[in-house]
Structures are given as structure tokens and as C-alpha cells.
Design an enzyme around this catalytic site. Sequence first.
Site, PDB file in Angstrom:
ATOM      1  CG  HIS A 192     -95.515 -70.010  53.938  1.00 49.04           C
ATOM      2  ND1 HIS A 192     -95.409 -68.979  54.834  1.00 49.04           N
ATOM      3  CD2 HIS A 192     -96.738 -69.887  53.365  1.00 49.04           C
ATOM      4  CE1 HIS A 192     -96.533 -68.265  54.810  1.00 49.04           C
ATOM      5  NE2 HIS A 192     -97.357 -68.800  53.923  1.00 49.04           N
TER       6      HIS A 192
ATOM      7  N   GLY B 147    -104.465 -68.321  52.722  1.00 46.01           N
ATOM      8  CA  GLY B 147    -104.233 -68.546  54.149  1.00 46.01           C
ATOM      9  C   GLY B 147    -105.524 -68.370  54.937  1.00 46.01           C
ATOM     10  N   GLY B 148    -105.661 -67.227  55.573  1.00 45.23           N
ATOM     11  CA  GLY B 148    -106.798 -66.950  56.464  1.00 45.23           C
ATOM     12  C   GLY B 148    -108.156 -67.292  55.871  1.00 45.23           C
TER      13      GLY B 148
ATOM     14  CD1 TRP C  21    -106.658 -74.983  55.894  1.00 49.88           C
ATOM     15  CD2 TRP C  21    -107.077 -76.356  57.612  1.00 49.88           C
ATOM     16  NE1 TRP C  21    -107.779 -75.692  55.580  1.00 49.88           N
ATOM     17  CE2 TRP C  21    -108.068 -76.554  56.635  1.00 49.88           C
ATOM     18  CE3 TRP C  21    -107.135 -77.113  58.782  1.00 49.88           C
ATOM     19  CZ2 TRP C  21    -109.099 -77.469  56.773  1.00 49.88           C
ATOM     20  CZ3 TRP C  21    -108.152 -78.033  58.935  1.00 49.88           C
ATOM     21  CH2 TRP C  21    -109.133 -78.211  57.939  1.00 49.88           C
ATOM     22  CE  LYS C  22    -100.974 -68.248  56.767  1.00 47.18           C
ATOM     23  NZ  LYS C  22    -100.262 -66.994  56.696  1.00 47.18           N
TER      24      LYS C  22
ATOM     25  N   GLY D 279    -101.339 -62.127  55.262  1.00 47.80           N
ATOM     26  CA  GLY D 279    -101.994 -61.894  56.547  1.00 47.80           C
ATOM     27  C   GLY D 279    -102.176 -60.428  56.911  1.00 47.80           C
TER      28      GLY D 279
HETATM   29  C1  PEP Z   1    -100.269 -67.743  53.148  1.00 46.55           C
HETATM   30  O1  PEP Z   1     -99.905 -67.842  54.308  1.00 46.55           O
HETATM   31  O2  PEP Z   1     -99.824 -68.512  52.285  1.00 46.55           O
HETATM   32  C2  PEP Z   1    -101.234 -66.704  52.808  1.00 46.55           C
HETATM   33  C3  PEP Z   1    -101.420 -66.411  51.556  1.00 46.55           C
HETATM   34  O3  PEP Z   1    -101.894 -66.111  53.870  1.00 46.55           O
HETATM   35  P1  PEP Z   1    -103.115 -65.076  53.807  1.00 46.55           P
HETATM   36  O4  PEP Z   1    -104.032 -65.526  52.697  1.00 46.55           O
HETATM   37  O5  PEP Z   1    -103.742 -65.152  55.139  1.00 46.55           O
HETATM   38  O6  PEP Z   1    -102.514 -63.747  53.488  1.00 46.55           O
END
Ligand code: PEP
Length: 252
Positions: A97, A236-237, A10-11, A175
Site C-alpha cells: 500500500h 478505503g474511507g 479500514w486503515k 483519500g
Molecule cells: C486505500 O487506502 O486503499 C484507498 C483506496 O483509500 P480511499 O478509498 O479512502 O481513497
Amino acid sequence: MRKKIVAGNWKMNKTFIDAEELISDIADLLEEIDLGNTEVIICPPFLFLEIATDIAEEANYSVGAQNMSDQEAGAFTGEISGAMLASMEVEYCIIGHSERRKYHHETHEMLARKIDLALTHSIRPIFCCGEILAEREAGMHMEIVKKQLEESLFHLNETELSSVVIAYEPVWAIGTGVNATAAQAQEMHAYIRDLVKTRYSQQIAFETSILYGGSCNSKNAKELFAQQDVDGGLIGGASLDASEFIRIIQSF
Ligand code: PEP
């Protein structure tokens, strides 16, 4: 048989009420599907780990943190230790990360200490590795990932390594909306598995789950997850929307 895993990172997103709602929605949707050999991991911000572990008692997902300190305890204001995470029944922790490497200047050595401390507290590391765009363009991506694994992970013994999940996350894909192609992901995952085989054994290499991360969503997950050495995703997103996250989980 190694596990398929879909983990949501989720960051720094959501506030208390939204986090509770998202976790509950994911838990409800997970009840409706057959997960088979797939493990789902939710990695919310530290503050929401307690809600996540509470709801997890009656649900079909595991809980991970996004980071932990490289120190055991003491005068480290603002830090969260492995012992604290373990005391909250957190099972996994994302370590290395690229956002932490970049914004918090985390070094290979620091990450190796975090890995060791996580394992000391029976927390399974999700170790992230991956190259930046300039490194890929220079054809150095394999070399970079090899160094990241060698410097922070390959000091572990076989038993310790078998608790680790590896996530290949090309930094240029995180991202950005530009995911690695299935062929690029497969090439790197096969390479990582081969490095594990050379350093440890065929058996350990076969059993290690290697996740792909970087703009993975329900549109591209099926093709990525169909690759022989891609065992799921670190999302992530797209993990911030319950229905989208579930569609990704159903992409195997
Ligand atoms: C992440 O931050 O681990 C990631 C994969 O982000 P996103 O899916 O948003 O690219």
C-alpha cells in the site's frame, strides 16, 4: 472467469466495539443481497482480525490483513508474521500500500519478500501499485507501475501469480476525494493486464483480478466497475460505513 472483488481497507480506524458493530452490520447486509461472482474482503486492523474471522464463519465475506512482516519469525518487535495471519485463518493480505511505501519506507525488495512469505503461508496478496501525482504529470505513470510490478511481483511463477490480486491505486487519488476517471483507470488496468500477459500468458492475464483504489465510492463505482479491465475496488474511507460499502458492492 475472473472474480469481481470489493475489498475494504479500514486503515487505522475503529476501536473494538465499533469494529465489531461494523463487521456485524456488513455481514447482515450481505445476507440480503445476491453477490453472484463478487467476493467481498474486509481488511480491518490486526487487532480486529479475530472478530472478523469469527463472524466470517457464518457470513459471506473473506478476511484480509493490511500488512505483514517481510521476516518469517524472531526478534522483530511489533511485527506480525504471515504464519500468525494464517493461524488466524486470514486469507488475504494487502501488500505494498502506498501509505506503507511512504511512511514505512517499504522498498521493492521488501515487498517481494512479503509476497513470497504470504504465498508460503497460503495467504493471497493484494498487491498495490500506483504513481504519485508528479509522476503522472510527467507522463511516467506507466513506467512507474511497470517497475513496481517487475521488482516485487514478476519473479513469481505462473501458479504463484495466479493467487495474487493486483490493485491499481494512483496515490494522488487515495483519500483525496479525486478519483481517477474511468478512462484513466481502464487505460492503466489494460496496461497492467498486458504486462501480465507478456510476462506470463494470455490465460493468466485473463484470470487476474485487477482492482481500482482511490476515492472510490457509491457515486463513482458504477462507472469505474463498468470498465472492461476493472474487476472491482479496494476501498478505503468508504468502507467504514456499512451501507455505503454495500452500495459499492452492488455497483457491478
Ligand atoms: C486505500 O487506502 O486503499 C484507498 C483506496 O483509500 P480511499 O478509498 O479512502 O481513497
